[in-house]
Write an enzyme that holds these catalytic residues in place. Structure first.
Site, PDB file in Angstrom:
ATOM      1  N   CYS A   2       0.963  -1.079  -0.052  1.00 62.94           N
ATOM      2  CA  CYS A   2      -0.181   0.058   0.075  1.00 62.94           C
ATOM      3  C   CYS A   2       0.731   1.200  -0.082  1.00 62.94           C
ATOM      4  O   CYS A   2       2.134   1.020   0.282  1.00 62.94           O
ATOM      5  CB  CYS A   2      -0.793  -0.025   1.349  1.00 62.94           C
ATOM      6  SG  CYS A   2      -1.781  -1.414   1.454  1.00 62.94           S
ATOM      7  N   ARG A  27       1.117   2.221  -5.964  1.00 65.76           N
ATOM      8  CA  ARG A  27       1.564   1.029  -4.889  1.00 65.76           C
ATOM      9  C   ARG A  27       0.391   0.286  -4.708  1.00 65.76           C
ATOM     10  O   ARG A  27       0.585  -0.615  -3.711  1.00 65.76           O
ATOM     11  CB  ARG A  27       2.191   1.857  -3.725  1.00 65.76           C
ATOM     12  CG  ARG A  27       3.421   2.658  -3.847  1.00 65.76           C
ATOM     13  CD  ARG A  27       3.726   3.049  -2.623  1.00 65.76           C
ATOM     14  NE  ARG A  27       4.068   2.328  -1.581  1.00 65.76           N
ATOM     15  CZ  ARG A  27       5.469   1.884  -1.531  1.00 65.76           C
ATOM     16  NH1 ARG A  27       6.423   2.201  -2.355  1.00 65.76           N
ATOM     17  NH2 ARG A  27       5.490   0.859  -0.732  1.00 65.76           N
ATOM     18  N   TRP A  74      -3.745  -1.910  -1.330  1.00 63.14           N
ATOM     19  CA  TRP A  74      -4.056  -2.894  -2.019  1.00 63.14           C
ATOM     20  C   TRP A  74      -3.907  -4.010  -1.052  1.00 63.14           C
ATOM     21  O   TRP A  74      -3.414  -4.491  -0.255  1.00 63.14           O
ATOM     22  CB  TRP A  74      -2.387  -3.160  -2.744  1.00 63.14           C
ATOM     23  CG  TRP A  74      -2.337  -4.508  -3.698  1.00 63.14           C
ATOM     24  CD1 TRP A  74      -2.850  -4.547  -4.931  1.00 63.14           C
ATOM     25  CD2 TRP A  74      -1.645  -5.747  -3.490  1.00 63.14           C
ATOM     26  NE1 TRP A  74      -2.430  -5.788  -5.529  1.00 63.14           N
ATOM     27  CE2 TRP A  74      -1.887  -6.689  -4.734  1.00 63.14           C
ATOM     28  CE3 TRP A  74      -0.865  -6.304  -2.368  1.00 63.14           C
ATOM     29  CZ2 TRP A  74      -1.302  -7.854  -4.772  1.00 63.14           C
ATOM     30  CZ3 TRP A  74      -0.151  -7.405  -2.673  1.00 63.14           C
ATOM     31  CH2 TRP A  74      -0.307  -8.168  -3.649  1.00 63.14           C
ATOM     32  N   ASN A 100       1.120   0.178   6.191  1.00 62.73           N
ATOM     33  CA  ASN A 100       1.549  -0.810   5.041  1.00 62.73           C
ATOM     34  C   ASN A 100       2.252  -1.945   5.568  1.00 62.73           C
ATOM     35  O   ASN A 100       3.339  -1.678   6.383  1.00 62.73           O
ATOM     36  CB  ASN A 100       2.188   0.252   3.985  1.00 62.73           C
ATOM     37  CG  ASN A 100       3.058  -0.780   3.040  1.00 62.73           C
ATOM     38  OD1 ASN A 100       2.435  -1.608   2.672  1.00 62.73           O
ATOM     39  ND2 ASN A 100       4.105  -0.214   2.508  1.00 62.73           N
ATOM     40  N   GLY A 101       2.053  -3.248   5.102  1.00 66.45           N
ATOM     41  CA  GLY A 101       2.749  -4.418   5.424  1.00 66.45           C
ATOM     42  C   GLY A 101       1.486  -5.506   5.973  1.00 66.45           C
ATOM     43  O   GLY A 101       0.387  -5.393   5.659  1.00 66.45           O
ATOM     44  N   GLU A 476       8.893 -12.851 -20.648  1.00 60.65           N
ATOM     45  CA  GLU A 476       8.595 -11.449 -20.394  1.00 60.65           C
ATOM     46  C   GLU A 476       7.611 -10.788 -20.975  1.00 60.65           C
ATOM     47  O   GLU A 476       6.804 -10.060 -20.432  1.00 60.65           O
ATOM     48  CB  GLU A 476       9.916 -10.613 -20.397  1.00 60.65           C
ATOM     49  CG  GLU A 476       9.796  -9.019 -20.273  1.00 60.65           C
ATOM     50  CD  GLU A 476       9.305  -8.659 -19.032  1.00 60.65           C
ATOM     51  OE1 GLU A 476       8.916  -9.213 -18.115  1.00 60.65           O
ATOM     52  OE2 GLU A 476       8.858  -7.148 -18.622  1.00 60.65           O
ATOM     53  N   LYS A 480       3.732  -9.495 -19.875  1.00 64.99           N
ATOM     54  CA  LYS A 480       3.219  -8.179 -19.955  1.00 64.99           C
ATOM     55  C   LYS A 480       1.983  -8.063 -20.643  1.00 64.99           C
ATOM     56  O   LYS A 480       1.251  -7.473 -19.899  1.00 64.99           O
ATOM     57  CB  LYS A 480       4.076  -7.647 -20.976  1.00 64.99           C
ATOM     58  CG  LYS A 480       5.693  -6.810 -20.490  1.00 64.99           C
ATOM     59  CD  LYS A 480       5.710  -5.624 -19.921  1.00 64.99           C
ATOM     60  CE  LYS A 480       5.580  -5.891 -18.389  1.00 64.99           C
ATOM     61  NZ  LYS A 480       6.960  -6.067 -17.863  1.00 64.99           N
ATOM     62  N   GLU A 483      -0.525  -9.189 -17.707  1.00 65.04           N
ATOM     63  CA  GLU A 483      -0.383  -8.127 -16.673  1.00 65.04           C
ATOM     64  C   GLU A 483      -1.727  -6.891 -17.159  1.00 65.04           C
ATOM     65  O   GLU A 483      -2.407  -6.391 -16.559  1.00 65.04           O
ATOM     66  CB  GLU A 483       0.757  -7.369 -16.494  1.00 65.04           C
ATOM     67  CG  GLU A 483       1.836  -8.433 -15.771  1.00 65.04           C
ATOM     68  CD  GLU A 483       2.795  -7.336 -15.282  1.00 65.04           C
ATOM     69  OE1 GLU A 483       3.139  -7.246 -14.015  1.00 65.04           O
ATOM     70  OE2 GLU A 483       3.645  -6.809 -16.190  1.00 65.04           O
ATOM     71  N   HIS A 499       7.328 -30.988 -27.061  1.00 57.03           N
ATOM     72  CA  HIS A 499       7.295 -31.867 -25.865  1.00 57.03           C
ATOM     73  C   HIS A 499       5.940 -32.001 -25.084  1.00 57.03           C
ATOM     74  O   HIS A 499       5.782 -32.137 -24.017  1.00 57.03           O
ATOM     75  CB  HIS A 499       8.465 -31.641 -24.655  1.00 57.03           C
ATOM     76  CG  HIS A 499       9.827 -31.808 -25.457  1.00 57.03           C
ATOM     77  ND1 HIS A 499      10.363 -33.375 -25.746  1.00 57.03           N
ATOM     78  CD2 HIS A 499      10.640 -30.969 -25.962  1.00 57.03           C
ATOM     79  CE1 HIS A 499      11.362 -33.211 -26.433  1.00 57.03           C
ATOM     80  NE2 HIS A 499      11.719 -31.950 -26.559  1.00 57.03           N
ATOM     81  N   LYS A 601       2.445  -2.032  -7.590  1.00 54.62           N
ATOM     82  CA  LYS A 601       3.849  -1.839  -8.406  1.00 54.62           C
ATOM     83  C   LYS A 601       4.920  -2.661  -7.576  1.00 54.62           C
ATOM     84  O   LYS A 601       5.731  -3.157  -8.307  1.00 54.62           O
ATOM     85  CB  LYS A 601       4.208  -0.212  -8.098  1.00 54.62           C
ATOM     86  CG  LYS A 601       5.515   0.050  -8.682  1.00 54.62           C
ATOM     87  CD  LYS A 601       5.526  -0.036 -10.112  1.00 54.62           C
ATOM     88  CE  LYS A 601       6.707   0.286 -10.928  1.00 54.62           C
ATOM     89  NZ  LYS A 601       6.959  -0.178 -12.152  1.00 54.62           N
TER      90      LYS A 601
END
Ligand code: AGP
Length: 606
Positions: A2, A27, A74, A100-101, A476, A480, A483, A499, A601
């Site tokens: 957060c 965040r 968040w 935050n945490g 990557e 993207k 996300e 395979h 983030k």
């Protein structure tokens, strides 16, 4: 994770406090709130939704006062509801707290406080904090001691800020394993989870360390140790980032702006001193074993680094995703751990570094955020200097990290004897040409990428395939797309397809294949086998490649033609192209580009 912020000033703070959480919104952005002290105590307004919407709904700008705290959330404990949004208050509403945490012992604390007749309104872990403080106050402790006593009771990670009716000219804050910074202004001071909280107001800041708390007024601040109240003398930092760097500057989204900033970020990464790069390379080469680590995008950057260490220095430097690291890697004394992180606050990566420190293993990190926990934790830090990356999706920071890893691999190559100095210099020249090549590509080809994305955005299932260095690029690129466009994209080595996954190939599945140039003959041929295999089963291949002759091939249902570049930098051009592709997929599908659903983030929780 957060974002928390706070302001204390001799003027009304409502507008600045709102700006500060707006600047921290990347965040976390499922809900938010502000508490501003007036003559009756803290007035709390909060709700679910993005900051701008909540600000309008809850009339944040009609609030008035000189001292306040704010939060953008968040969710971890408790759903996304108005009551779970921060700030949280104690029973009589005289104390407001943002956190935050994660408080790991909150269940026990909540049970204890409930027995003592405290009433909880939310399902969050954070709400225990104001009630704990209240409980200590009831026992006669002064406010500061009660605040510290509460911090001592909570286990887990926290950055906490409190305002209280009885001390209207103070913000109390403390931290353990979650970031907290004090900003120093004129007749007003600030606190924030990172510099973006107050970057518009001041460049002078003090970074708090774990186990410290602070009392901040509009005229000053005092930092003390939580364990014994001993005063701590802190160094004032001057932050180079400026407010302009954090603005969109005419671009519709931060993501696009940050993609376009890449020529600059590459230059910055190339301007990092040779001494810093040599230090990293020396550590890599002289360690018993070196591990690269990161998670999500930074793991893929590390993985790409692994390929460059193999090709340029002839050494095996495994990249291990930090979320799995401690369970699958046996690091021991004599080893070296090199972490990669944009935020410098990612829990999984910090967990690896902290354990490495416990085992007396040398650590280093490539980090973007100045003053971050990781930057201060490791033995050696290389600051990548990419400037603020506001979009939740990492683009420019990741490319810069790869450039730094390539430079380190080249330097390691000279040490191991795999490369002559002249060869290294020639390869550095190729890196130096990259900013212009990226610039040209963005200016001349973005229209093609946009059109390709518009043609393909209705396909919901994708395989992203590449071999060699194009494999981490494929991973990557797929991340993207997941996300930001919310499409299912699975990254995979092109050689792995046959395979098993090949069973999925049909007319509905799109395969995006990163095809190296014919100059890399072996890699090219092996990648082309996958292209043939997909076609043979009626699948459709979208190729990202640089061959004008191949552009006419019937094997491609659609394509993106890249300008030619040497094999050393070609994967990086492909990376930039794939970032742009995911951006345009997202805009075509009308996604929330800078703040995609469910993301934050930096992920500071387990
Ligand atoms: C990148 O687009 C992601 N949002 C995510 O994978 C990110 O790279 C990861 O969480 C690591 O973050 P860090 O670089 O701040 O450590």
């Amino acid at each position: 994770m957060c974002g928390i912020s706070g302001i204390i000033s001799n003027a009304n703070i409502a507008k600045k406090l709102l700006d500060s959480i707006q600047n921290l919104e990347y965040r976390g952005y499922d809900s938010c709130g502000m508490a501003i002290l007036n003559s009756h105590g803290p007035i709390i307004r909060k709700n679910i939704g993005h900051v701008a919407d909540v600000a309008e709904k809850e009339l944040f700008l009609s609030m008035n006062g000189n001292t306040g705290i704010a939060h953008t959330r968040w969710a971890t404990h408790g759903g996304v509801t108005p009551v779970n949004a921060h700030p949280h208050a104690n029973c009589d509403g005289s104390i407001a707290v943002v956190h935050n945490g994660i408080i790991s012992n909150y269940v026990k604390l909540r049970e204890m406080l409930t027995k003592k007749r405290h009433t909880f309104l939310s399902e969050t872990d954070s709400e225990v904090i104001p009630h704990l403080i209240e409980e200590y106050r009831k026992g006669g402790m002064p406010l500061e001691s009660a605040f510290v006593a509460a911090l001592k009771d909570i286990e887990g990670s926290y950055a906490v800020a409190m305002v209280a009716y009885e001390k209207p000219w103070k913000i109390f804050c403390g931290k353990h394993e979650s970031p907290l910074i004090i900003g120093l202004g004129k007749n007003e001071n600030y606190i924030g989870s990172d510099f973006n909280a107050f970057i518009e107001f001041t460049k002078e800041a003090v970074v708090m360390d774990d186990g410290e708390y602070a009392i901040v007024s509009n005229e000053g601040y005092a930092v003390k140790k939580i364990v014994n109240g001993a005063p701590v003398l802190k160094k004032v930092m001057h932050v180079e980032w400026d407010a302009e760097m954090s603005k969109k500057g005419g671009f519709p989204h931060y993501m696009l702006k940050e993609i376009y900033e890449q020529p600059e970020t590459v230059k910055k990464a190339l301007s990092i001193s040779d001494a810093s790069i040599q230090m990293l390379a020396q550590n890599v080469v002289s360690a018993e074993r070196t591990y690269l680590t990161g998670v999500g995008t930074t793991f893929y950057a590390a993985q790409l680094g692994q390929y460059y260490f193999a090709s340029e220095a002839g050494i095996n430097v495994p990249a291990v995703s930090s979320d799995e690291f401690l369970e699958n890697s046996a690091m021991a004394k004599g080893d070296f751990v090199l972490a990669v992180s944009q935020s410098g606050e990612t829990y999984d990566t910090l967990r690896v570094l902290r354990e490495a420190k416990n085992r007396k293993i040398r650590t280093a990190a490539i980090v973007n955020v100045i003053g971050s926990t990781m930057a201060r934790l490791v033995d050696d830090v290389v600051m990548q200097g990419s400037g603020p990356e506001i979009c939740v999706i990492s683009t420019k920071a990741a490319l810069a990290q790869v450039i730094i890893l390539i430079r380190t691999a080249l330097e390691a190559g000279v040490i191991t004897g795999k490369l002559r100095v002249s060869e290294k210099k020639q390869k550095i020249k190729q890196l130096e040409a990259l900013p212009q090549q990226i610039s040209d590509f963005l200016n001349e080809h973005s229209g093609f990428v946009h059109n390709l994305a518009e043609r393909q955005a209705h396909h919901h299932n994708w395989l992203f395939l590449g071999r060699g260095k194009y494999y981490p690029i494929a991973l990557e690129a797929a991340l993207k797309v997941k996300e930001v466009a919310y499409l299912h994209a699975e990254g995979m080595p092109a050689g792995f397809l046959k395979h098993g996954t090949i069973a999925l190939i049909d007319d509905n599945l799109r395969s995006l294949v990163f095809i190296p140039s014919e100059k890399e003959e072996a890699l090219y041929k092996m990648t082309m086998s996958a292209v043939e295999e997909i076609n043979a089963r009626g699948g459709k291949v979208i190729g990202i490649h640089s061959s004008k002759t191949f552009a006419k091939s019937k094997l491609l249902a659609d394509q993106l033609l890249l300008p030619p570049a040497p094999p050393l930098v070609m994967p990086l051009m492909a990376l930039v192209a794939s970032q742009l592709f995911s951006y345009f997929l997202a805009t075509t599908l009308d996604r929330n580009v800078d703040k995609p659903r469910a993301l934050a983030k930096s992920v500071t929780v387990a």
